[in-house]
Scaffold this motif. Structure first.
Motif, PDB file in Angstrom:
ATOM      1  N   THR A   1       0.838  -1.200   0.000  1.00  0.00           N
ATOM      2  CA  THR A   1       0.000   0.000   0.000  1.00  0.00           C
ATOM      3  C   THR A   1       0.872   1.249   0.000  1.00  0.00           C
ATOM      4  O   THR A   1       2.029   1.213   0.416  1.00  0.00           O
ATOM      5  N   LYS A   2       0.278   2.356  -0.457  1.00  0.00           N
ATOM      6  CA  LYS A   2       0.974   3.633  -0.474  1.00  0.00           C
ATOM      7  C   LYS A   2       0.762   4.344   0.857  1.00  0.00           C
ATOM      8  O   LYS A   2      -0.349   4.412   1.369  1.00  0.00           O
ATOM      9  N   LYS A   3       1.845   4.862   1.403  1.00  0.00           N
ATOM     10  CA  LYS A   3       1.776   5.603   2.655  1.00  0.00           C
ATOM     11  C   LYS A   3       1.445   7.065   2.372  1.00  0.00           C
ATOM     12  O   LYS A   3       1.548   7.522   1.239  1.00  0.00           O
ATOM     13  N   ASN A   4       1.072   7.798   3.399  1.00  0.00           N
ATOM     14  CA  ASN A   4       0.732   9.217   3.254  1.00  0.00           C
ATOM     15  C   ASN A   4       1.907  10.058   2.763  1.00  0.00           C
ATOM     16  O   ASN A   4       1.710  11.081   2.118  1.00  0.00           O
ATOM     17  N   ASP A   5       3.136   9.642   3.063  1.00  0.00           N
ATOM     18  CA  ASP A   5       4.307  10.409   2.641  1.00  0.00           C
ATOM     19  C   ASP A   5       4.742  10.098   1.207  1.00  0.00           C
ATOM     20  O   ASP A   5       5.723  10.644   0.723  1.00  0.00           O
ATOM     21  N   GLY A   6       4.023   9.190   0.525  1.00  0.00           N
ATOM     22  CA  GLY A   6       4.319   8.875  -0.868  1.00  0.00           C
ATOM     23  C   GLY A   6       5.124   7.611  -1.071  1.00  0.00           C
ATOM     24  O   GLY A   6       5.239   7.114  -2.191  1.00  0.00           O
TER      25      GLY A   6
ATOM     26  N   ALA B   1      -0.007  -7.318  11.094  1.00  0.00           N
ATOM     27  CA  ALA B   1       1.130  -6.652  11.735  1.00  0.00           C
ATOM     28  C   ALA B   1       0.798  -5.191  12.013  1.00  0.00           C
ATOM     29  O   ALA B   1       0.021  -4.571  11.299  1.00  0.00           O
ATOM     30  N   SER B   2       1.414  -4.640  13.034  1.00  0.00           N
ATOM     31  CA  SER B   2       1.171  -3.235  13.357  1.00  0.00           C
ATOM     32  C   SER B   2       2.133  -2.311  12.609  1.00  0.00           C
ATOM     33  O   SER B   2       1.833  -1.144  12.422  1.00  0.00           O
ATOM     34  N   LYS B   3       3.281  -2.844  12.183  1.00  0.00           N
ATOM     35  CA  LYS B   3       4.265  -2.046  11.450  1.00  0.00           C
ATOM     36  C   LYS B   3       4.582  -2.702  10.114  1.00  0.00           C
ATOM     37  O   LYS B   3       4.468  -3.917   9.961  1.00  0.00           O
ATOM     38  N   ALA B   4       5.023  -1.891   9.164  1.00  0.00           N
ATOM     39  CA  ALA B   4       5.414  -2.400   7.857  1.00  0.00           C
ATOM     40  C   ALA B   4       6.675  -3.242   7.976  1.00  0.00           C
ATOM     41  O   ALA B   4       7.557  -2.960   8.790  1.00  0.00           O
ATOM     42  N   SER B   5       6.770  -4.279   7.156  1.00  0.00           N
ATOM     43  CA  SER B   5       7.981  -5.093   7.102  1.00  0.00           C
ATOM     44  C   SER B   5       9.104  -4.311   6.453  1.00  0.00           C
ATOM     45  O   SER B   5      10.266  -4.457   6.833  1.00  0.00           O
ATOM     46  N   SER B   6       8.747  -3.498   5.441  1.00  0.00           N
ATOM     47  CA  SER B   6       9.732  -2.647   4.779  1.00  0.00           C
ATOM     48  C   SER B   6       9.021  -1.514   4.054  1.00  0.00           C
ATOM     49  O   SER B   6       7.837  -1.601   3.753  1.00  0.00           O
ATOM     50  N   VAL B   7       9.778  -0.437   3.786  1.00  0.00           N
ATOM     51  CA  VAL B   7       9.257   0.742   3.090  1.00  0.00           C
ATOM     52  C   VAL B   7      10.154   0.997   1.884  1.00  0.00           C
ATOM     53  O   VAL B   7      11.383   0.907   1.983  1.00  0.00           O
TER      54      VAL B   7
ATOM     55  N   GLN C   1       6.404   1.216  -5.954  1.00  0.00           N
ATOM     56  CA  GLN C   1       5.448   0.138  -5.746  1.00  0.00           C
ATOM     57  C   GLN C   1       6.059  -1.200  -6.162  1.00  0.00           C
ATOM     58  O   GLN C   1       5.876  -2.212  -5.482  1.00  0.00           O
ATOM     59  N   ALA C   2       6.818  -1.203  -7.262  1.00  0.00           N
ATOM     60  CA  ALA C   2       7.427  -2.443  -7.760  1.00  0.00           C
ATOM     61  C   ALA C   2       8.405  -3.012  -6.738  1.00  0.00           C
ATOM     62  O   ALA C   2       8.438  -4.231  -6.512  1.00  0.00           O
ATOM     63  N   ASP C   3       9.203  -2.153  -6.115  1.00  0.00           N
ATOM     64  CA  ASP C   3      10.153  -2.625  -5.103  1.00  0.00           C
ATOM     65  C   ASP C   3       9.421  -3.197  -3.893  1.00  0.00           C
ATOM     66  O   ASP C   3       9.818  -4.229  -3.347  1.00  0.00           O
ATOM     67  N   ALA C   4       8.348  -2.546  -3.473  1.00  0.00           N
ATOM     68  CA  ALA C   4       7.572  -3.029  -2.334  1.00  0.00           C
ATOM     69  C   ALA C   4       6.906  -4.367  -2.655  1.00  0.00           C
ATOM     70  O   ALA C   4       6.877  -5.272  -1.815  1.00  0.00           O
TER      71      ALA C   4
END
Length: 76
Positions: free
Chosen positions: A7-12, A21-27, A31-34
């Motif tokens: 998903t896209k975060k508010n900061d782009g 999970a409460s936190k992202a595994s990675s940022v 989008q392709a990298d995520a």
């Protein structure tokens, strides 16, 4: 099995997050990298479903990562 969402975060930036999970595994900056990271995490945890959301927040793609259980049983 481990299911993930991209998903896209508010900061782009884009996040790969395990369901529940409460936190992202990675940022990531793209989008392709995520999505690539989420598929890797899922594969390392026994496979599962990766849902990729577009910029609007709607799911635009779903991928089953082996050895996950693909409910459609078709290749692609």
């Amino acid at each position: 099995m481990a299911d993930y969402s991209v998903t896209k975060k508010n900061d782009g930036d884009w996040q790969a997050k395990r369901d529940g999970a409460s936190k992202a595994s990675s940022v990531h900056s793209t989008q392709a990298d995520a999505a690539r990271a989420a598929k890797g995490y899922s594969a390392n945890n026994g496979g599962g479903e990766v849902r990729i959301s577009g910029t609007s927040g709607k799911i635009r793609a779903k991928d089953t990562v082996k050895p996950g259980n693909d409910p459609r049983h078709i290749k692609g």
